[in-house]
Design a protein around this motif. Structure first.
Motif, PDB file in Angstrom:
ATOM      1  N   GLY A  19       0.620  -1.189  -0.048  1.00 14.40           N
ATOM      2  CA  GLY A  19       0.089   0.017   0.103  1.00 14.40           C
ATOM      3  C   GLY A  19       0.818   1.233  -0.109  1.00 14.40           C
ATOM      4  N   GLU A  20       1.976   1.241   0.736  1.00 16.38           N
ATOM      5  CA  GLU A  20       2.777   2.712   0.816  1.00 16.38           C
ATOM      6  C   GLU A  20       4.277   2.432   0.202  1.00 16.38           C
ATOM      7  OE1 GLU A  20       2.121   3.612   4.760  1.00 16.38           O
ATOM      8  OE2 GLU A  20       0.253   4.524   4.552  1.00 16.38           O
ATOM      9  N   GLY A  21       4.696   1.295   0.221  1.00 18.19           N
ATOM     10  CA  GLY A  21       6.052   1.010  -0.144  1.00 18.19           C
ATOM     11  C   GLY A  21       6.990   1.060   0.961  1.00 18.19           C
ATOM     12  N   GLY A  46       7.509   4.825  11.043  1.00 23.82           N
ATOM     13  CA  GLY A  46       6.912   5.282  12.285  1.00 23.82           C
ATOM     14  C   GLY A  46       7.709   4.439  13.628  1.00 23.82           C
ATOM     15  N   ALA A  47       8.336   3.599  13.226  1.00 23.75           N
ATOM     16  CA  ALA A  47       9.111   2.592  14.281  1.00 23.75           C
ATOM     17  C   ALA A  47       9.943   3.618  15.107  1.00 23.75           C
ATOM     18  CB  ALA A  47      10.041   1.505  13.780  1.00 23.75           C
ATOM     19  N   LEU A  50      11.957   1.243   6.777  1.00 22.57           N
ATOM     20  CA  LEU A  50      12.549   1.221   5.439  1.00 22.57           C
ATOM     21  C   LEU A  50      11.456   1.679   4.447  1.00 22.57           C
ATOM     22  CD1 LEU A  50      13.433  -2.687   5.439  1.00 22.57           C
ATOM     23  CD2 LEU A  50      14.949  -0.669   5.603  1.00 22.57           C
ATOM     24  N   SER A  51      11.841   2.570   3.415  1.00 17.69           N
ATOM     25  CA  SER A  51      10.741   3.087   2.298  1.00 17.69           C
ATOM     26  C   SER A  51      11.626   3.052   1.035  1.00 17.69           C
ATOM     27  CB  SER A  51      10.504   4.358   2.958  1.00 17.69           C
ATOM     28  OG  SER A  51      11.524   5.267   2.949  1.00 17.69           O
ATOM     29  N   ALA A  52      10.355   3.055   0.111  1.00 23.52           N
ATOM     30  CA  ALA A  52      10.879   3.301  -1.303  1.00 23.52           C
ATOM     31  C   ALA A  52      10.214   4.659  -1.752  1.00 23.52           C
ATOM     32  CB  ALA A  52      10.040   2.126  -2.139  1.00 23.52           C
ATOM     33  N   PRO A  79       4.508   4.276  -6.137  1.00 24.11           N
ATOM     34  CA  PRO A  79       3.178   5.323  -6.128  1.00 24.11           C
ATOM     35  C   PRO A  79       2.196   4.838  -5.181  1.00 24.11           C
ATOM     36  CG  PRO A  79       3.268   3.442  -7.661  1.00 24.11           C
ATOM     37  CD  PRO A  79       4.680   3.713  -7.021  1.00 24.11           C
ATOM     38  N   GLY A  80       2.029   3.791  -4.566  1.00 21.23           N
ATOM     39  CA  GLY A  80       1.076   3.356  -3.533  1.00 21.23           C
ATOM     40  C   GLY A  80      -0.006   2.598  -3.919  1.00 21.23           C
TER      41      GLY A  80
END
Length: 213
Positions: free
Chosen positions: A155-157, A162-163, A174-176, A180-181
């Protein structure tokens, strides 16, 4: 009948009797809180602690309460344990407590706690009862975390977003950035579809293993 050993207790709680994937108990928090991995981890760990302490307490007190009042006694024990967990979260992890909100006290209504208290803890010694509660809670945790991680990633990549703020563990995030979601994964229907997919995978794996056997 001989008492179950540690291996069989762990196998039942984690796999063959998994509350979320096999018995389909506790679906309200399982589906409502699993929109991301951090929420899933927080509620899952609270449930592990609640099941472990509840089972141990029920086993310790099983000979002190008559059969006529055992259910009210179990409810009182569960409520006391869950209230203690909620107060601890409010004191030490207030932001996570605020995010999880009502679902922390709603652990009291999770059928898995009453079910394991009646079916196992009230009939076995405290060590086995505590292990059963831990295994049952850990089985619930891994399913909750799997759903939360999958929904957040699709959903969010991201993963464990927020950890740092909620758990004090920024290294987990971790994030990309260019992803686009996919909104459907984050909606309630996404929780049902993800759980259905996990159940289907488990059933397919069991059928293939049975065919090979």
């Amino acid at each position: 009948m001989s008492a179950p050993n540690a291996r069989s207790i762990l196998e039942y709680g984690l796999a063959s009797g998994n509350t979320g994937l096999v018995q389909l108990l506790g679906l309200c928090p399982l589906l409502a809180v699993s929109n991301n991995a951090v929420n899933a981890l927080g509620l899952g760990l609270a449930t592990v602690v609640a099941l472990t302490l509840t089972n141990a307490a029920v086993s310790l007190l099983r000979r002190l309460s008559g059969r006529d009042v055992r259910i009210p006694a179990f409810v009182m024990i569960i409520a006391a344990v869950v209230t203690s967990i909620e107060l601890a979260l409010r004191a030490w992890l207030p932001e996570l407590h605020a995010v999880l909100g009502l679902f922390i006290p709603l652990i009291v209504t999770n059928c898995a706690l009453m079910g394991r208290a009646e079916a196992f803890a009230s009939r076995h010694d405290p060590a086995r009862a505590a292990l059963d509660g831990f295994a049952t809670g850990l089985g619930f945790l891994w399913v909750l975390l799997a759903i939360g991680a999958l929904r957040e990633a699709i959903g969010e990549g991201s993963l464990f977003a927020g950890a740092g703020r909620l758990l004090g563990l920024p290294a987990l995030e971790l994030s990309a950035p260019d992803y686009p979601g996919f909104l459907l994964a984050l909606l309630p229907i996404g929780a049902f579809l993800t759980l259905a997919g996990l159940v289907a995978l488990r059933q397919g794996w069991r059928q293939r293993r049975g065919a090979r056997a």
